[in-house]
Scaffold this motif. Structure first.
Motif, short mmCIF file in Angstrom:
data_model
loop_
_atom_site.label_atom_id
_atom_site.label_comp_id
_atom_site.label_asym_id
_atom_site.label_seq_id
_atom_site.Cartn_x
_atom_site.Cartn_y
_atom_site.Cartn_z
N GLY A 33 14.19 16.79 -8.93
CA GLY A 33 14.21 18.06 -9.65
C GLY A 33 14.95 18.00 -10.97
N ALA A 34 15.77 16.94 -11.18
CA ALA A 34 16.52 16.80 -12.42
C ALA A 34 15.57 16.56 -13.58
N ILE A 35 15.96 17.05 -14.77
CA ILE A 35 15.14 16.81 -15.95
C ILE A 35 15.42 15.39 -16.46
N ILE A 66 8.13 10.71 -11.61
CA ILE A 66 8.39 11.93 -12.38
C ILE A 66 7.09 12.70 -12.58
N THR A 68 5.41 15.46 -15.54
CA THR A 68 5.63 16.01 -16.88
C THR A 68 4.90 17.34 -16.99
N SER A 74 9.92 16.32 -18.63
CA SER A 74 9.62 15.56 -17.41
C SER A 74 10.74 15.76 -16.39
N PHE A 75 10.32 15.82 -15.12
CA PHE A 75 11.28 16.08 -14.04
C PHE A 75 11.11 15.04 -12.94
#
Lengths: 259, 259
Positions: A33-35, A66, A68, A74-75
């Motif tokens: 979930g982090a960018i 990831i 995008t 992008s996560f």
């Protein structure tokens, strides 16, 4: 792990950057979930051109690490633990305990499994299936088509095909729920004692209907698994044709180093 | 065969057209290398709009049945017979006859096999490999990386990882050609008697380096297979990490309906 990792000194810069970011994702430093750091940040951090950064990020997208989103960046993908499928899921003791194979397996993977029965009824056997059942293509067989979910997400569709002369005296296998232990338990109760299974595994891109059925991205791969259930008399009494979202499963097999 | 074929009456028109053309390709009515009828011809034949025809043709492309060349049209792909991989390829009798597994298998598929050794030497065990070998990540192991070809076309890359204490007294496994029966024969001669193998099968899209190594199209799927070779003492003496072009292989397994 790519087999290309052995000779890392000769690896292109963008692949080194992709490997570095992948390692951060796998270690949890970049959590689900982090960018992902922006292109500008990555250019500065690694001291490379924007094209190199863009190729590195594309690599992570291909590896399904990831996602995008246009305009948002992008996560890191939340990676549900994959479900392992081992030959053990067909143990007779599971059937006797009243568990169908999918439930026995899904219990171990930590997800909440569910099943939707899409179709139960007569159908003309498709060529490959008929061939495995030892019947002419187009012969009427019983089809049982189900869609399986884990935590509400569709993960696979499976269609079982059974010869008509085998099932006509087993009313339970025409029901949506064939009862404890599934159809293998019913087959064995009716004298079709199972000796072994064979599985053929292929992988390819999902077709449009499969993409829709399993809510996949366009261009996503699937595993196509076809299993024969073979009796002690050597007869194939069921062929199960399964399409699985490739990113949801690991298939485990074990076999002897036999003579 | 897509599992979506069961309820064909509800199938969209473009999928019916795609299925019809696929059946012609599979029957040989449209032979390998033949040009697929033009959009105009298909519009007339099926009495549908151009968008429907275009979607049908796109479906055949996804299924890897045809290839489209800009300005020239679409052609039926020549489908080399896929190579089947069964657990039988590890039979001890094959080793005693001097055949390595790949050659034993490729013989049955009709293609001419060849192997290029890319690397043999010490390497730091990657995390997943180390875990399987029961060693800390980064421990020095022997890596043997090969690329396999069929009829000159690269089909798979395999890297074997062996614990240093196992191989240090077996000079043959440091050679490009480890001799008749391959490394399993050498391991057994040196007292590492093999009891069983486990294989874990996954599928995903090829990474850039894999695309290059196996001359795949961008977005092509690969099978990622990891095998452990386990001795009668229960020790994993080799882990083999393999990337296979998905359209070149069918993996066959057989297991008992055991208690």
């Amino acid at each position: 792990m790519a087999s290309g990792e052995v000779a890392s000194s000769a690896t292109a810069k963008y692949l080194q950057i992709a490997a570095d970011l992948a390692a951060q994702i796998k270690s949890g430093a970049l959590a689900p979930g982090a960018i992902v750091p922006s292109e500008a940040e990555l250019i500065q951090r690694y001291g490379v051109a924007s094209g190199t950064v863009r190729k590195a990020v594309a690599e992570l997208r291909t590896a399904q690490l990831i996602e995008t989103y246009h305009g948002r960046g992008s996560f890191v993908r939340s990676r549900p633990p994959v479900q392992r499928k081992s030959a053990d899921r067909f143990r007779r003791t599971h059937r006797q305990a009243g568990k169908a194979a999918y439930l026995a397996e899904a219990e171990a993977s930590g997800g909440v499994p569910s099943v939707t029965v899409l179709f139960v009824g007569p159908t003309a056997a498709p060529p490959e299936i008929a061939d495995r059942l030892g019947l002419p293509a187009g012969t009427q067989v019983l089809a049982r088509k189900r869609r399986y979910f884990r935590d509400g997400v569709p993960t696979e569709e499976a269609t079982s095909y059974l010869p008509w002369d085998v099932v006509k005296d087993i009313p339970e296998v025409f029901a949506e729920n064939p009862g404890g232990g599934g159809i293998y338990a019913r087959l064995e109760e009716h004298g079709h004692s199972l000796a072994e299974f064979t599985e053929s595994v292929r992988a390819r891109l999902a077709t449009k209907p499969e993409t829709k059925a399993l809510t996949l991205s366009p261009g996503a791969p699937v595993i196509h698994l076809v299993r024969d259930a073979i009796t002690t008399d050597g007869r194939v009494v069921e062929v199960c044709d399964t399409i699985m979202a490739a990113d949801q499963f690991v298939l485990d097999y074990r076999f002897p180093a036999r003579d």
